[in-house]
Scaffold this motif. Structure first.
Motif, PDB file in Angstrom:
ATOM      1  N   PRO A   2      41.767  46.241  42.251  1.00  0.00           N
ATOM      2  CA  PRO A   2      40.954  47.127  43.042  1.00  0.00           C
ATOM      3  C   PRO A   2      39.730  46.600  43.183  1.00  0.00           C
ATOM      4  O   PRO A   2      39.022  46.874  44.218  1.00  0.00           O
ATOM      5  N   ARG A   3      38.976  46.060  42.214  1.00  0.00           N
ATOM      6  CA  ARG A   3      37.673  45.801  42.294  1.00  0.00           C
ATOM      7  C   ARG A   3      37.731  44.310  43.084  1.00  0.00           C
ATOM      8  O   ARG A   3      36.678  44.151  43.916  1.00  0.00           O
ATOM      9  N   LEU A   4      38.513  43.519  43.122  1.00  0.00           N
ATOM     10  CA  LEU A   4      38.628  42.321  43.871  1.00  0.00           C
ATOM     11  C   LEU A   4      38.652  42.635  45.504  1.00  0.00           C
ATOM     12  O   LEU A   4      37.960  41.851  46.196  1.00  0.00           O
ATOM     13  N   LEU A   5      39.660  43.703  45.618  1.00  0.00           N
ATOM     14  CA  LEU A   5      39.695  44.125  46.996  1.00  0.00           C
ATOM     15  C   LEU A   5      38.369  44.903  47.660  1.00  0.00           C
ATOM     16  O   LEU A   5      38.079  44.669  48.820  1.00  0.00           O
ATOM     17  N   GLU A   6      37.556  45.351  46.716  1.00  0.00           N
ATOM     18  CA  GLU A   6      36.371  46.104  46.998  1.00  0.00           C
ATOM     19  C   GLU A   6      35.397  45.057  47.554  1.00  0.00           C
ATOM     20  O   GLU A   6      34.560  45.277  48.336  1.00  0.00           O
ATOM     21  N   ALA A  36      32.633  42.287  51.735  1.00  0.00           N
ATOM     22  CA  ALA A  36      32.082  41.152  52.556  1.00  0.00           C
ATOM     23  C   ALA A  36      32.430  41.305  54.113  1.00  0.00           C
ATOM     24  O   ALA A  36      31.816  40.712  54.783  1.00  0.00           O
ATOM     25  N   TYR A  37      33.503  42.061  54.312  1.00  0.00           N
ATOM     26  CA  TYR A  37      33.961  42.348  55.866  1.00  0.00           C
ATOM     27  C   TYR A  37      33.662  43.606  56.208  1.00  0.00           C
ATOM     28  O   TYR A  37      34.294  44.145  57.334  1.00  0.00           O
ATOM     29  N   SER A  38      32.954  44.456  55.571  1.00  0.00           N
ATOM     30  CA  SER A  38      32.456  46.055  55.859  1.00  0.00           C
ATOM     31  C   SER A  38      33.991  46.839  56.363  1.00  0.00           C
ATOM     32  O   SER A  38      34.000  47.235  57.366  1.00  0.00           O
ATOM     33  N   VAL A  39      34.861  46.595  55.711  1.00  0.00           N
ATOM     34  CA  VAL A  39      36.039  47.385  55.755  1.00  0.00           C
ATOM     35  C   VAL A  39      36.259  47.979  54.109  1.00  0.00           C
ATOM     36  O   VAL A  39      35.713  47.502  53.280  1.00  0.00           O
ATOM     37  N   CYS A  41      29.622  37.275  42.485  1.00  0.00           N
ATOM     38  CA  CYS A  41      30.630  38.151  43.121  1.00  0.00           C
ATOM     39  C   CYS A  41      31.863  38.505  41.825  1.00  0.00           C
ATOM     40  O   CYS A  41      32.123  39.568  41.858  1.00  0.00           O
ATOM     41  N   MET A  42      32.185  37.191  41.301  1.00  0.00           N
ATOM     42  CA  MET A  42      33.212  37.341  40.279  1.00  0.00           C
ATOM     43  C   MET A  42      32.763  38.300  39.285  1.00  0.00           C
ATOM     44  O   MET A  42      33.394  39.064  38.478  1.00  0.00           O
ATOM     45  N   ALA A  43      31.489  38.440  38.874  1.00  0.00           N
ATOM     46  CA  ALA A  43      31.023  39.347  37.780  1.00  0.00           C
ATOM     47  C   ALA A  43      31.248  40.888  38.269  1.00  0.00           C
ATOM     48  O   ALA A  43      31.492  41.859  37.418  1.00  0.00           O
ATOM     49  N   GLN A  44      31.628  41.109  39.506  1.00  0.00           N
ATOM     50  CA  GLN A  44      31.936  42.451  39.884  1.00  0.00           C
ATOM     51  C   GLN A  44      33.406  42.832  39.775  1.00  0.00           C
ATOM     52  O   GLN A  44      33.625  44.049  39.861  1.00  0.00           O
ATOM     53  N   TYR A  45      34.218  41.880  39.413  1.00  0.00           N
ATOM     54  CA  TYR A  45      35.563  42.383  39.418  1.00  0.00           C
ATOM     55  C   TYR A  45      36.318  41.781  38.028  1.00  0.00           C
ATOM     56  O   TYR A  45      37.402  42.274  37.552  1.00  0.00           O
ATOM     57  N   ALA A  46      35.810  40.610  37.424  1.00  0.00           N
ATOM     58  CA  ALA A  46      36.351  40.156  36.197  1.00  0.00           C
ATOM     59  C   ALA A  46      35.888  40.766  34.925  1.00  0.00           C
ATOM     60  O   ALA A  46      34.593  41.033  34.641  1.00  0.00           O
ATOM     61  N   GLN A  47      36.677  41.422  34.337  1.00  0.00           N
ATOM     62  CA  GLN A  47      36.517  42.098  33.006  1.00  0.00           C
ATOM     63  C   GLN A  47      37.733  41.505  31.900  1.00  0.00           C
ATOM     64  O   GLN A  47      38.862  41.743  32.326  1.00  0.00           O
ATOM     65  N   HIS A  48      37.339  41.518  30.749  1.00  0.00           N
ATOM     66  CA  HIS A  48      38.361  41.108  29.603  1.00  0.00           C
ATOM     67  C   HIS A  48      39.389  42.239  29.718  1.00  0.00           C
ATOM     68  O   HIS A  48      39.061  43.530  29.701  1.00  0.00           O
ATOM     69  N   TRP A  96      25.526  38.882  50.747  1.00  0.00           N
ATOM     70  CA  TRP A  96      26.554  38.791  51.285  1.00  0.00           C
ATOM     71  C   TRP A  96      27.247  39.952  51.096  1.00  0.00           C
ATOM     72  O   TRP A  96      28.109  40.052  52.201  1.00  0.00           O
ATOM     73  N   LEU A  97      27.188  40.814  50.363  1.00  0.00           N
ATOM     74  CA  LEU A  97      28.109  42.099  50.385  1.00  0.00           C
ATOM     75  C   LEU A  97      27.161  43.137  50.714  1.00  0.00           C
ATOM     76  O   LEU A  97      27.432  44.277  50.630  1.00  0.00           O
TER      77      LEU A  97
END
Length: 726
Positions: free
Chosen positions: A374-378, A383-386, A534-541, A665-666
């Protein structure tokens, strides 16, 4: 479709009967949005928001055939009445029904399967006949009529001999692809011991051991390693025993025999014959015509410039690799030779992995559990304003009703970023762009064969995009840990899906876009997702929830070696279909020698005698065509979009761009501008292709049809930035 044959038959039949009794047809309703594709677009009437597809509503081949028959009657009547607008609308609808049925059939959702295959052949004939009728009556004009993709028009207008060549080329491409895929999967095994596999982690080696452990007394050794690309990549990169690396390397390439070369030669001969009949000198000239680099000379100059500009970033790594090779017992380079000359081709992957710390990418998977999706999709949405919001969660009872398999995630895509007030219209669907059906995991039939073969993104119909990822499903009771390559694949296909849903033109116009336009949004999405910020926004252990260390994040970034491997594969595909190589007189052995020479053009190490480029991406690129150069064009454009700076910018500016980039970018303003200039925009499609292909231009009934320019701005001239940032 869920795996419940009896239940599926009962529920699907009841849904079909309900539609017949109610005078409805879900297939007709699904394609009713084909033109205009968006509410109020092009001045068209406002349309109701799209609704999520229920697979059971579109599971009946007879119901689909009935919808096609009605569309055919409408087209026939419009041609008889001489109504161009109705002909265009009818052909668009019939073409969309044909597309929808084809995708649903391929994923096993439309049945009975035997009946559907027969119905598809009939409907395909109807479609061709309708287009021919429109052409002969002057109601269908290449480059003007929007209801038919230009490539389909070309297929219909060519002479019978060229038509046969085009069909044969499709079959031969599939044959080569299958031969390469067979080699990639591997044939045969090597019996290896722990001491042969020093350097590989136990969890990596364990997949090659017997589940019975030492009780498997019939085995010669502890590990039985299949000779496929997966094993070659792991052993070649991480095994510390050079003898084992050599054995596996040679055994793998021995699996690509003369059948692969013969299949490639057959395809190349047909591709050249077809190109000549189309008015081009080579297959490369024909395939590159629609792209921003539209000729072989320009393409080769660009690749040579990339190779030259890659040297400053490549040589230090190669020197270090050469030093490691010498310290590991290799011979010192002779006078006048560089240290890279000591690197054996069979050992190149191992020393490259040491220098680039490639092993760290495996550790990064621990920070990419399925809960990160879900965080990756966010991130993609920003990035594309959707906004992508999951609907129809994969609960057993819900999926029983809808028919979708539990591995399919259904997402509603709405206009506006997650933080935007615009998304308040999500509840009533006012801002709904459509739906994405993300099929994550590969499924197998009762006999162990893959049940889903379609890979990548497919536009079902306007407002509905289906993505098949074919990822390995986690074991029962365990959560999925994505590796970085899988994250790249998911974001790449999501970029395609969002482009499909945002595109303001018709689905036929979308099909007519040049490959370097079609692949740009997806390449941009995967590049943004890989960026450290950007990866820091969705990557979590998966256990602690903590962020990944910076060193791990850096390990998965695109480096100069990534681009060099791409140049090697693209060079093979481009050169074998080019003017210099004559497949008509060549033998399979000469083809292999030429392919190695084309690969060697961009290789810092000398090819091993057993090596063939067809054992990697080059084989797939050759099957798909020389237009795979489009990805290099996309990488250059993406870099210009993300790191735009004034001429003469210093290296510190590049560093600041990397650090501050994600915030920019975001940003909603940047994303909205990107949407309007790239995803939403309806570029000229069929008109442009008609002007590029002589046969369609001559038949366009527009004598003055001028060559249409490429829809994107000129390519950036500086290719060195790719490797400076790599």
């Amino acid at each position: 479709m869920i795996r419940a044959p009896v239940i599926n038959t009962v529920l699907n039949s009841s849904r079909t009967l309900r539609q017949l009794l109610g005078g409805k047809n879900a297939f007709e309703e699904a394609v009713s949005r084909s033109a205009p594709a968006r509410t109020g677009s092009s001045g068209g009437a406002a349309l109701a928001p799209p609704q999520a597809l229920h697979l059971r509503d579109v599971s009946s081949a007879p119901l689909w055939f009935l919808a096609c028959a009605r569309a055919r009657r409408a087209v026939t009547h419009a041609i008889s009445a001489g109504e161009p607008a109705e002909v265009e609308r009818g052909l668009s609808r019939l073409g969309e029904l044909l597309r929808l049925g084809g995708v649903l059939s391929h994923v096993g959702a439309l049945g009975p399967a035997a009946l559907q295959r027969r119905c598809e052949r009939v409907v395909d004939g109807w479609y061709d006949a309708a287009v021919r009728g429109g052409l002969s009556s002057g109601l269908v004009v290449p480059g003007k009529t929007k209801g038919v993709p230009a490539r389909r028009l070309l297929h219909i207008r060519i002479e019978a001999s060229a038509h046969e060549l085009m069909d044969r080329m499709g079959q031969q491409s599939a044959k080569l692809h299958a031969a390469v895929a067979k080699g990639l999967a591997g044939n045969g095994h090597l019996d290896l011991r722990d001491e042969d596999l020093i350097g590989l982690r136990d969890r990596v080696k364990s997949v090659w051991g017997s589940t019975l452990g030492s009780a498997a007394v019939w085995r010669k050794t502890k590990y039985r390693v299949p000779i496929g690309k997966d094993a070659v990549d792991k052993i070649g990169s991480f095994c510390q025993d050079p003898v084992t690396r050599q054995r596996v390397f040679e055994a793998y390439y021995a699996g690509f025999g003369s059948d692969v070369d013969e299949a490639a030669l057959e395809l190349l001969r047909t591709r050249k014959q077809l190109a000549i009949q189309m008015g081009f000198k080579s297959g490369t000239a024909f395939e590159l015509a629609p792209m921003s680099i539209s000729d072989e000379v320009g393409a080769r100059q660009l690749m040579d410039r990339c190779w030259r500009d890659a040297q400053p970033a490549l040589l230090p790594a190669l020197r270090k690799m050469g030093e490691l090779a010498v310290s590991s017992g290799g011979a010192a380079p002779s006078r006048g030779k560089s240290s890279t000359s000591t690197i054996s081709h069979a050992d190149e992957a191992f020393y490259r992995a040491l220098v680039t710390r490639e092993a760290d990418t495996w550790k990064l998977a621990e920070y990419l559990p399925d809960t990160s999706l879900p965080r990756l999709l966010e991130v993609v949405g920003k990035a594309y304003s959707v906004t992508l919001r999951e609907v129809q969660p994969p609960k057993t009872i819900d999926r029983m009703r809808s028919g979708w398999h539990k591995s399919v995630r259904v997402y509603e895509v709405s206009d506006g970023s997650p933080a935007s007030a615009v998304v308040r219209g999500m509840e009533d669907g006012r801002n709904r762009l459509g739906f994405v059906y993300l099929d994550l995991y590969q499924r197998t039939s009762l006999f162990g064969r893959p049940a889903v073969e379609l890979a990548g993104a497919q536009l079902l119909c306007s407002g509905h995009a289906y993505l098949s990822m074919n990822l390995a499903e986690p074991s029962m009771g365990q959560g999925k840990l994505f590796n970085p390559e899988e994250i790249v694949a998911i974001t790449h296909e999501l970029g395609h899906a969002v482009h499909m849903l945002c595109h303001q033109g018709s689905p036929q116009e979308f099909e007519d876009l040049p490959l370097d336009v079609l692949e740009l949004p997806s390449t941009l999405a995967e590049t943004i997702a890989l960026q450290p910020g950007c990866m820091a926004q969705y990557a979590q252990h998966y256990a602690s929830g903590g962020p990944p260390p910076e060193a791990l994040v850096r390990s998965c970034q695109r480096d100069v070696h990534f681009f060099v491997r791409y140049l090697q594969s693209a060079s093979v595909s481009l050169g074998l279909s080019g003017e210099a190589f004559d497949p008509m007189s060549a033998t399979p052995a000469e083809l292999r020698a030429e392919s190695v020479a084309l690969w060697q053009r961009y290789s810092p190490v000398t090819a091993h005698p057993s090596f063939t480029p067809f054992a990697g991406e080059a084989g797939l690129y050759t099957a798909q065509g020389p237009n795979q150069l489009a990805y290099l064009l996309c990488y250059l454009r993406v870099d210009a979009i993300l790191h735009s700076s004034k001429p003469g910018s210093t290296g510190s500016a590049s560093v600041r761009s990397r650090r501050d980039g994600p915030q920019r970018w975001l940003n909603p303003e940047f994303a909205s501008r990107l949407r309007s200039q790239l995803l939403d925009k309806s570029f000229s499609g069929s008109e442009r292709l008609a002007s590029l292909w002589p046969l369609l231009a001559a038949d366009s009934k527009s004598p003055g049809l001028a060559r249409q320019p490429h829809p994107l701005p000129p390519l950036p001239s500086d290719t060195s930035v790719l490797f400076q940032r790599a």
